[in-house]
Design an enzyme around this catalytic site. Structure first.
Site, mmCIF file in Angstrom:
data_model
loop_
_atom_site.group_PDB
_atom_site.id
_atom_site.type_symbol
_atom_site.label_atom_id
_atom_site.label_comp_id
_atom_site.label_asym_id
_atom_site.label_seq_id
_atom_site.Cartn_x
_atom_site.Cartn_y
_atom_site.Cartn_z
ATOM 1 N N SER A 57 -25.198 -19.706 106.432
ATOM 2 C CA SER A 57 -24.683 -18.631 107.279
ATOM 3 C C SER A 57 -23.264 -18.951 107.688
ATOM 4 O O SER A 57 -22.975 -20.083 108.090
ATOM 5 C CB SER A 57 -25.581 -18.463 108.509
ATOM 6 O OG SER A 57 -25.272 -17.255 109.172
ATOM 7 N N LYS A 98 -34.098 -5.150 104.288
ATOM 8 C CA LYS A 98 -33.733 -3.766 104.020
ATOM 9 C C LYS A 98 -32.387 -3.442 104.660
ATOM 10 O O LYS A 98 -32.073 -4.053 105.677
ATOM 11 C CB LYS A 98 -34.809 -2.800 104.496
ATOM 12 C CG LYS A 98 -35.252 -2.951 105.946
ATOM 13 C CD LYS A 98 -34.444 -2.472 107.104
ATOM 14 C CE LYS A 98 -33.664 -1.223 107.044
ATOM 15 N NZ LYS A 98 -33.064 -0.909 108.410
ATOM 16 N N ASP A 114 -29.604 3.491 108.631
ATOM 17 C CA ASP A 114 -30.128 2.123 108.791
ATOM 18 C C ASP A 114 -31.529 2.166 109.435
ATOM 19 O O ASP A 114 -32.476 1.628 108.867
ATOM 20 C CB ASP A 114 -29.156 1.248 109.586
ATOM 21 C CG ASP A 114 -29.714 -0.154 109.777
ATOM 22 O OD1 ASP A 114 -29.706 -0.934 108.818
ATOM 23 O OD2 ASP A 114 -30.219 -0.446 110.883
#
Lengths: 310, 310
Positions: free
Chosen positions: B36, B90, B168
């Site tokens: 990250s 997703k 979203d």
């Protein structure tokens, strides 16, 4: 073999310019009727709608849908429900999902569905595909620039959302590129230019790639009043390959090897393929070009440009 | 069975809220690393990028990608090339075509790809699907209205084009609807509301249908400061069916039959399914929800609404 009894639905510019002449010269078909809201053809039974045609008792095997993509789905569904084989002008629909619904319906009913892409039937397409299969591709530049006032006079539907604006010609380029290139394309980025007074783009810049990470660019523009371009430049390790004239011409390593375009072959080729599909009990529904356009609308950054009027 | 050695890529809000706890409670996995750019996890080896992680020599079987969809494709491609199984948060990508490329790549490499839809793993989804398979559906109304300031503070990427704006959350609704309804959905019309100062919509109204011509509407809105709604109302001949709380609750004919939501089950379910896929050598890539969103962007009429600032 008995000819396929076919009707044209939607007698607009493309039907008159291409479909009627192609059917007129084909031994595979009998053109037995027309369904069109605002037009009729001489000496062919004509109806305002497909429903009226279906109610007339005229025996029919297939329909070719040349209406704008908005509203095409309902007509295609009715034709499939009536047991007819269906050929769709490009783009095959207003959404990817509605064409998948047609494919499911056609399969369930046992009729053929053909989502046609006329540029793929141009004379240099299959030679370009064969050639490129044996070469190492370094980059691809698609340049499709034309004057909308010259090629689409009065076609208001192309400025509606599902009309797709500059993607109406641009999808021809994508149908060619997805056929001649050896790997599936995917979209990485897009910029769409919308005239302030229009619901569809007048220009688009796409960045695409494939499994080999090939850089592929597309430049679609409807504001080109100079020389018109319908070109795909493919830089290969072995030398340049240029597909031009919308798929009618091919130059390899700087030498012209095909220069078609004198004789119209696209629509005769499409109808020959549709006859094969009908007689073989098969369908041909490749939605890759439409999927890339939908991706461009989803992923694309929009900018506002000068208003457009004809 | 040996645990699957997994790394999380992208330690943002969703990874901290859902992925870390789900992995922490699962016997199927060892969380062996984090990659990250701006964050690290206590007591777990952390790297700035997947490349650095891959170069570290840490043994790894799989990665779970929680980065925003923009840029996800390149990371997934690198993971697949390294022979890792890949789970995607997703939406699975910024374009439909790029996720198809990942599916091809995963198949070629023999690794599992899971395009996850967390709402499909909510407790009332499968019961709703089973129930609706035996009923006659008359109409469907999807109402997904929430306050973006409350649920997406500081998430600038959702306002970028590939962030999809109100889609979203809306794609969660579509992932549920495409799972619980018995027939494939297709898009007929859409209206998208864009704040003047944003590149993504803050609201969307969709009209969909299916092979039975069921009227299906969707109302997505990010400006709801009153009661929040994540509901799918299904009118059936036998009585009303209501999936609510984003798939956690189900009411049938006016009676609550499931009222989950106390215990987090979505991400544990997703990871259990991913473990099954990895151990069974399978992939699960259903792009129907993303395809409908792309269709909405292509087909949708846009209107400009009030500027939005947090």
């Amino acid at each position: 073999m008995a000819p396929i009894r076919i009707a044209i639905v939607g007698l607009g510019k493309i039907a008159r310019d291409q479909h009627l002449p192609a059917l007129g010269r084909s031994a595979d078909y009998d053109l037995v009727a027309i369904a069109s809201r605002n037009a009729a053809a001489d000496e062919i039974p004509s109806f305002a709608t497909l429903d009226e045609l279906l109610g007339s008792g005229i025996a029919l095997d297939a329909v070719s849908l040349c209406t704008p993509p908005q509203g095409r789905h309902a007509i295609a569904r009715a034709a499939i429900a009536a047991g007819l084989h269906v050929m769709l002008e490009k783009p095959p629909g207003a959404s990817v999902s509605e064409v998948l619904d047609l494919a499911d319906a056609a399969a369930a009913k046992g009729v053929s569905l053909f989502a046609s892409w006329h540029t793929r039937a141009a004379p240099a397409i299959e030679p370009a595909r064969s050639l490129l299969a044996g070469r190492t591709i370094e980059s691809v530049s698609i340049v499709w620039r034309e004057d909308v006032r010259r090629w689409h006079p009065g076609q208001d539907w192309i400025w509606e959302p599902a009309g797709m604006g500059v993607f109406d010609p641009g999808i021809n380029a994508l149908s060619a590129a997805t056929r001649i290139l050896p790997r599936a394309l995917f979209l990485e980025a897009a910029e769409l230019s919308f005239p302030e007074n229009r619901a569809a783009p007048i220009a688009a810049q796409l960045r695409l790639s494939d499994a080999a990470r090939t850089p592929i660019s597309a430049d679609f523009d409807w504001r080109e009043t100079g020389p018109q371009s319908w070109d795909i430049h493919v830089a290969t390790k072995e030398g340049p390959v240029l597909l031009s004239k919308g798929g009618a011409a091919l130059a390899v390593d700087g030498e012209t090897v095909i220069d078609g375009g004198e004789i119209e072959v696209e629509y005769p080729n499409l109808y020959a393929h549709f006859a094969d599909l009908v007689r073989g009990g098969r369908s041909d529904v490749d939605l890759a070009p439409l999927r890339l356009v939908a991706d461009a609308f989803m992923l694309g950054r929009r900018r506002s440009v000068e208003s457009f009027s004809e």
